[in-house]
Design an enzyme around this catalytic site. Structure first.
Site, PDB file in Angstrom:
ATOM      1  N   GLU A  68     -24.202 -41.441 -27.836  1.00 46.08           N
ATOM      2  CA  GLU A  68     -23.328 -40.322 -28.204  1.00 46.08           C
ATOM      3  C   GLU A  68     -22.771 -40.479 -29.604  1.00 46.08           C
ATOM      4  OE1 GLU A  68     -20.579 -39.912 -24.919  1.00 46.08           O
ATOM      5  OE2 GLU A  68     -22.094 -38.901 -23.699  1.00 46.08           O
TER       6      GLU A  68
ATOM      7  N   GLU B 244     -12.040 -32.716 -20.608  1.00 50.03           N
ATOM      8  CA  GLU B 244     -12.891 -32.940 -21.775  1.00 50.03           C
ATOM      9  C   GLU B 244     -13.356 -31.616 -22.334  1.00 50.03           C
ATOM     10  OE1 GLU B 244     -16.297 -35.443 -21.260  1.00 50.03           O
ATOM     11  OE2 GLU B 244     -15.214 -36.970 -20.130  1.00 50.03           O
TER      12      GLU B 244
ATOM     13  N   GLU C 269     -17.100 -38.598 -14.237  1.00 47.09           N
ATOM     14  CA  GLU C 269     -18.172 -37.659 -13.876  1.00 47.09           C
ATOM     15  C   GLU C 269     -19.094 -38.191 -12.775  1.00 47.09           C
ATOM     16  OE1 GLU C 269     -20.062 -36.570 -17.581  1.00 47.09           O
ATOM     17  OE2 GLU C 269     -18.438 -35.205 -18.106  1.00 47.09           O
TER      18      GLU C 269
END
Lengths: 675, 675, 675
Positions: B363, B315, B156
């Site tokens: 996360e 994803e 990303e």
């Protein structure tokens, strides 16, 4: 044409604005076309030179004034006068690169990089020197040019600098103000609180974001210093230019409600007041007429700084700006109405930013007479040309002024004090709004007010309103006492006279400095209301006013009670009082009431004046503006319809604009009657 | 299986996702269990190595690839392929400590400390060198490993760096772009305005927060440079890896609507497009089907960058994410619907972040196939396993692509220009929303659009929509003119063709660069509306459309007028026009109308096309998605019920998933028909 | 008077507050008047020395304690005791100038300039030394002065410092906590994620704004360290002072819900708990009684830290503060009610900030007993004097304490964990509100709760509520298991037992650490709701509760199901369960329900306790507070009417305040019955 006309050599109202030919030097066809179109639009003035530094001195010491001189000459040949700006509002890249001291240090202590505009240090000796050199060149070349009728100093002064040089100058300012005695400053700022006593002036810093924000004294003096330093910069420019011709007037363009500078300090160095007006017409939060009333307040505030002279509308926009939240078109006719409102209220000019839209950068969409389309066959051009024609008919108005008999007190110091004060309910203090609201109420009664300082000469007024006059300046109390004793009618409101010029609270009861005696009351407590809370005030003649936001509880009342509270634990206690004092009257309003109630209270007050009660009985319809410009030879009555409906105003005589007898105004129509 | 299948060696749709075994190296029991559970869930791929640097090189020069090799081998033995990521997205502590230049300098000019992720300087030679060394190791070890089917470059990409090296590189970029001629740059950025002329390229800084924010040219070029520099970084990684095996494909995962990078520039270096999809299902601001339509726009945008190939859903989340404002569970069945929407729209993969939830850090609650509970007896696991089974049935879809006949123009440059533009009404420009809204309207008519650039080849399309095409790139006008002349139908809206690639306004009337002739109209003014304002547009066949936000006033209209304004001072003037041009048609919509009205207008436009009018008459019910994937051997029709109600779709044939004849879709049901 | 009375030498409830005579040393008339007025108002205590440093040491090493000594003596002669504060809360200018290390470095890494208060570095050796020298002087002079009854350490500790010295100390703290083993820290913070592994402790920085914000472990330890470092600073001051008289008690004033410090760590060094209470009475978002219930929660929280002693209300305001959004007057009678609420809930003091308003600076409008008006003939003064008289009647209450049988678990660690957690729906986690809501529900049932830690001794309680007990501290699980097994009734809610003290998620199902067995349920998923979403819970006795914000889906339920979900895809699954465990009961509430429903559930739980069910049947009317203070000799029942209506409470006996039999309370009235 009256003697006080600002520009006798022009012989009529100025119709012009900012012109940036330097953006089009590679397009001589466009520069040629500009002259043709200006004449077609009735333009008789161009403001040149604003932000032109990089074209006048593209590299240090390399000056190129040829293009500017040619354009000034060409304009003059075509009957178009120049107002010449100094270019100090924006610096060329080479200057910022070579002399970092010209760039500001921000509140975080970081020196800014090159960019934007209006962001030079006001102190920097090097920048001042470079500006002086530039201004000498301008003075030399245009100081005696017949086509150049005025100097326009820099542009829209504003902002602050926290560099070392400014910090040092601030300390020097404080040292001088407090007679070199740090204990005087410690007392004035009440520094014993939180152990804030300074040992010497060199310990003091301005209110950096990572520094002191809790000292009201510091914050207020920093604002005062910033004004003084900016005025000093402006004055230096004027002095340079006047060496070449002491008679050429100078101005700088103010921004009316801008809060960073006390314009009353700055205006002392100017020959004429000029300002930039950009209201949000057709917005979604008020009626169109309210936008005009707001703008009227701004005009009045600017005008009142030099009451005996016309002022200038230096900037306005012929269509829309590019920086409002919503950039809306003015509907047909509204542009003309805005131009004539300025004239009606005392301006001898109608000027625009800008003549022609640039192709790029920050203001590429700021409205202009000539759009990217490049044509005179546009709605906007036609409306501007119509204004041009209309202004020609009003040339006799030049030099006349307004002679008002009512005023509203508005002080920058109080405004600033309210920013810092830790009390009341921060979101609802709204000092500006309150002053504007009183102005509007008066305007709707047909009475134009001046906007004056608390220590201004008040002798010409029969009625003075002092809304939320929180801070009493050194001369305020004496001035007001004197005014009332000599027969004036004074209406003051809640939050009156809490602190002195240092923001120290008066001991022994508010309002301080002797004003308790003028009003015959003392304030014991002030209650702040949550936004949804309401109370009432009941008058002795049976009216009930709605109260919101603030209510003071009064004590020791020696005045006549006009009204009492209708609720809460202070029900029945005085809310509005009237005190006879000398040959005048002092009325105190202890709570915030709505505009309708304000109007009733004001009518009561006007009943105590010599002439104003009858004047407000003339009774124009709602949403019609009314102003009178007076000269030695003539008087001009202006009637402006701020609304989208036709308004009957009775037979007022022959309208100068239409040449017809008139008794009604169409939407947005303006009529002028000469006596 | 078609020739264009991305992974012929796998022979079916990829079902996998991010796997972080390095978090569990001290728990071999868990790693063992992972293999068992993956097989049970029908997982055939694992993405390894994302953010693994500190485990691969715990101290400078000390490499440990053993654990990674073992896991890749073990997975491969169990029929699970690996997509191998380079770890450049996050740096180990020792690297940031020893080489500060790897850390970014932020917009404030402050070098960031170690932490977070995705925050390295794209320029730093040292960091590039360390990444290269790492990638060499990876290339060497896995370049020819049969279980490793693809490179996943970093993660990303995004963000900006303002360090000295980046500043220097930016100046070099500008120098090259403007042929080393500072006056070209000065003209392009309209620098004469506010004296912003530069003397040389070394005076230019990127838009620091304490620097220049007023130059649109500067801001736009900084965005362009950031894309180019990021693409350069990505390309360098790919080049390193391809040395070891030129045939192993490489991708990097895009973030669809992320605005910091022009993906159309970046995609040129990639073999395959892949992206990460995280919609907010079951939110409170739209219907569920609208969320699916929004996600469809994203799929279409990503897919259209390489129209002749499948793309990858790199994803997605099997349950909920942890970073939405409200982290809601997907209701049973919705997960499968999202997976099949990706496949229906051209993806050859269904991949998750993540396989197993970590115990701690940022996360720890990001959804995963395996929860902290650690069991396969969970709702989420069962839904994932069901997807695994379903995908097996669709293996023949691999390699097929969509062949659409309609497109929407969407340009990053225009998007960025709108961020900076100072005009209109900032809050309502909403370029993305407008494009999405047109996409949705088309989708509801059953017509899938590609999302293309203004200079893309348009020859395959019968109908092209160009919403708010504010900036014309150098080839835009020629491209569109050509498209229309050759029979295309083009619908453009308000804000069309105001500026060129440098953001300079066109002179002589918008839309510029010759588009006035294509549309047969010129724009004179644009009115911005306050949020509550409305106007209407009346069509010549009696329809009344509601207008909000924007209305342009047109002039010099040579086109057929389809509709005129119903109110305001421009009542009766043209609002929608249609111009015949060559063998095609150019329709201009001058105001923002609502979606229902858009649909009517689009239907009118489709009537001008060869085949699309009939296609939209097929008339699927509302909230049913429809897509066709075409291969050399077969064609697959997908029907997706985005709603919570049963939808009758008529007899469409035999559904591959159920093996039954089908004429209605249950809530969330998907049917696939093979031809 | 009971043995545990805090100040036996005073012999009655303390009535006093902050007094700043140093602001008036040039006005001896005012200082004289102060004594007279204090006596008239029934004041028997003055807190001196807060922020007095610049008057005690105007230049380094030049001490002047004369004025302070004189005032202490004079007060004592007049029967007024002193609580002596150390002045470390604000630094004189010379100190900050000479020793920059005393100033904090902020989150941005910038060292603050001199200004404000409460902003010194807690680590700085130089500042600690200067404070020690100052405290030695104070200890020497007042350590054995009979008029000085207590030390008041600094003022309202708070805030963080990011200077190099603090960073180093933080690293040392981590080194010690993780046994010098960086891998222990890496595991605890789950640093393998995003390659965040550290190689050594010196790589770690606190969470600077330009640094790491993604590591929950780091953020939590930084908060813990800040508390420990602050407590260390406070302890050092106490140790200095106690050298001069080990028996003179010390306190520092807490700020109840302030979230920057874990007061349970700090309180260990204090002899007495004291705190500052400033509720927003008469606000627009809740009923007045709710404000009193909120304030009751604060009192309870503070009191519960030292359950066997009275506490002190160190600061409150006799009128209004100056820093609320809306600074509203307390209506007549409310001040007395607030004072008596403190006494009823366990305070032996009623103290004000401040005695007299200063003329300037930040708190010039903070309410005081004596206003700028300077008179005792004010409403506020009369109300204070009335409180003085009333407190005299209650002197026997001194030293009594509350003996509660119910408690609510509230942990700072969980609170902090919720700040950082990336999951759920950030805006609705509202841990504090949930705890307060349960406290209020209990209070309305007439049962006062203590507010305790999850590892506190729970043996005195019959009923314990553990709302959102997200983090289990090392001893939490064992403590609760033990409590329930021994007959306790425990009610826990959603978000129970997700993480351990390091914020690592428990594997194998929540609630972790063995609590699954206590409650007989496992949590599989948690659904977050959008603000407008609702669900229901249906109980087995036919009640329907409304659910909002959160609903957990339970599995493996071995407990009795009290209620199930009424909707969504988990309709019918358990929502409230009850598990018999040892001789006690553990009830689990899986969803957020409204207060009315909470009350019903709590009543059910109380039915499982030995005595509380009957207690809540006593049934006082709504909005009447009820507290019992118990001593060895006497018991005092307090009845407080928080409302604006008369409340019938039945014949409760003779009220100590009026001397009359009482069965109803007028608005705001308090009655006290002695047994």
């Amino acid at each position: 044409m009256e003697k006080k006309a600002l520009f006798p050599q022009v012989g009529r109202i100025i119709h012009g604005g900012d012109y940036n030919p330097e953006q089009w030097l590679d397009r001589p066809d466009i520069l040629e076309e500009d002259i043709r179109l200006m004449k077609k639009a009735g333009i008789n003035e161009a403001t040149l030179g604003v932000f032109s530094w990089s074209m006048l001195e593209p590299r240090e010491g390399e000056f190129d004034f040829t293009w500017l001189k040619e354009i000034v000459d060409k304009l003059y040949e075509n009957g178009i006068y120049t107002i010449m700006a100094t270019p100090s509002g924006a610096r060329p890249a080479w200057l910022d690169e070579k002399y970092p001291e010209a760039r500001r240090v921000n509140k975080n202590g970081v020196r800014e990089l090159h960019g934007i505009r209006h962001n030079h240090c006001m102190t920097s000796p090097k920048y001042r020197e470079l500006v002086r050199i530039m201004d000498e060149k301008l003075g030399e070349m245009f100081g005696n040019h017949p086509g150049v009728i005025m100097w326009h100093i820099s542009n829209e002064f504003g902002g602050e600098c926290y560099c070392d040089k400014c910090v040092q100058k601030f300390r020097d300012y404080l040292r001088q103000k407090f007679d070199g005695d740090i204990e005087k400053l410690n007392h004035a700022w009440w520094n014993t609180f939180w152990s804030h006593n300074f040992n010497n002036f060199d310990q003091i810093n301005p209110p950096f974001s990572h520094g002191e924000f809790s000292s009201m004294g510091l914050s207020l003096e920093w604002r005062r210093f910033t004004t003084i330093n900016t005025a000093d910069f402006c004055r230096a420019e004027i002095e340079t230019l006047k060496k070449y011709n002491p008679d050429k007037p100078a101005t700088t363009n103010f921004m009316t409600m801008y809060d960073g500078l006390d314009y009353r300090v700055m205006e002392k160095d100017l020959d004429v007041i000029s300002w930039d007006s950009y209201p949000r017409y057709h917005n979604d939060y008020e009626k169109l007429s309210d936008t005009f009333y707001f703008n009227a307040f701004c005009h009045a505030q600017m005008r009142s700084m030099k009451r005996d002279k016309p002022f200038m509308l230096m900037e306005s926009v012929p269509s829309l700006v590019n920086w409002h939240d919503v950039n809306k078109l003015k509907k047909p006719g509204v542009h003309k109405l805005t131009c004539l409102q300025a004239v009606a209220m005392g301006s001898d000019t109608v000027q625009y930013f800008q003549w022609r839209k640039g192709r790029g950068s920050f203001e590429q969409y700021h409205g202009a007479v000539i759009d990217h389309l490049g044509s005179d066959d546009t709605r906007v051009f036609r409306e501007v040309a119509d204004v041009g024609e209309t202004l020609l008919k009003l040339k006799d108005v030049c030099g006349t002024t307004l002679k008002n008999r009512a005023a509203i007190i508005y002080d920058w110091d109080t405004r600033w004090a309210f920013y810092e004060v830790r009390a009341f309910a921060h979101d609802t203090i709204r000092y500006d709004d309150t002053c504007i609201s009183f102005y509007k109420t008066m305007a709707k009664l047909g009475i134009e007010c001046d906007i004056v300082a608390s220590d201004s000469d008040l002798s010409q007024y029969e009625f003075v309103i002092a809304p939320q006059m929180y801070m009493l300046r050194n001369k305020t109390s004496a001035n007001l006492k004197n005014y009332v004793k000599n027969g004036g009618v004074l209406l003051a409101t809640y939050m009156c006279g809490y602190v002195d010029e240092d923001q120290l609270c008066y001991l022994g009861g508010f309002p301080g400095d002797g004003l308790k005696d003028v009003f015959g009351v003392t304030i014991e407590e002030i209650d702040a209301y949550y936004p949804s809370e309401r109370n009432t005030v009941k008058t002795d003649d049976g009216e009930v006013y709605t109260v919101r936001d603030y209510a003071e509880i009064l004590r020791d009342c020696k005045a006549r009670v006009l009204a009492t509270y209708g609720g809460d634990f202070y029900e029945g206690s005085p809310a509005i009082t009237e005190n006879a004092c000398g040959s005048g009257h002092a009325i105190y309003l202890a709570a915030r009431i709505d505009e309708t109630s304000q109007e009733k209270l004001i009518k009561h007050c006007l009943g105590l004046t010599k002439t104003l009660a009858s004047e407000c009985e003339r009774a124009l319809p709602e949403e019609v503006g009314y102003f009178v410009r007076c000269g030695e030879n003539n008087t001009f009555e202006f009637f402006l319809n701020y609304s989208e409906e036709t308004k009957n105003i009775g037979n007022i005589g022959t309208d100068m604009l239409t040449g017809e007898e008139i008794s009604a105004l169409k939407p947005y129509q303006v009529a002028v009657v000469k006596h």
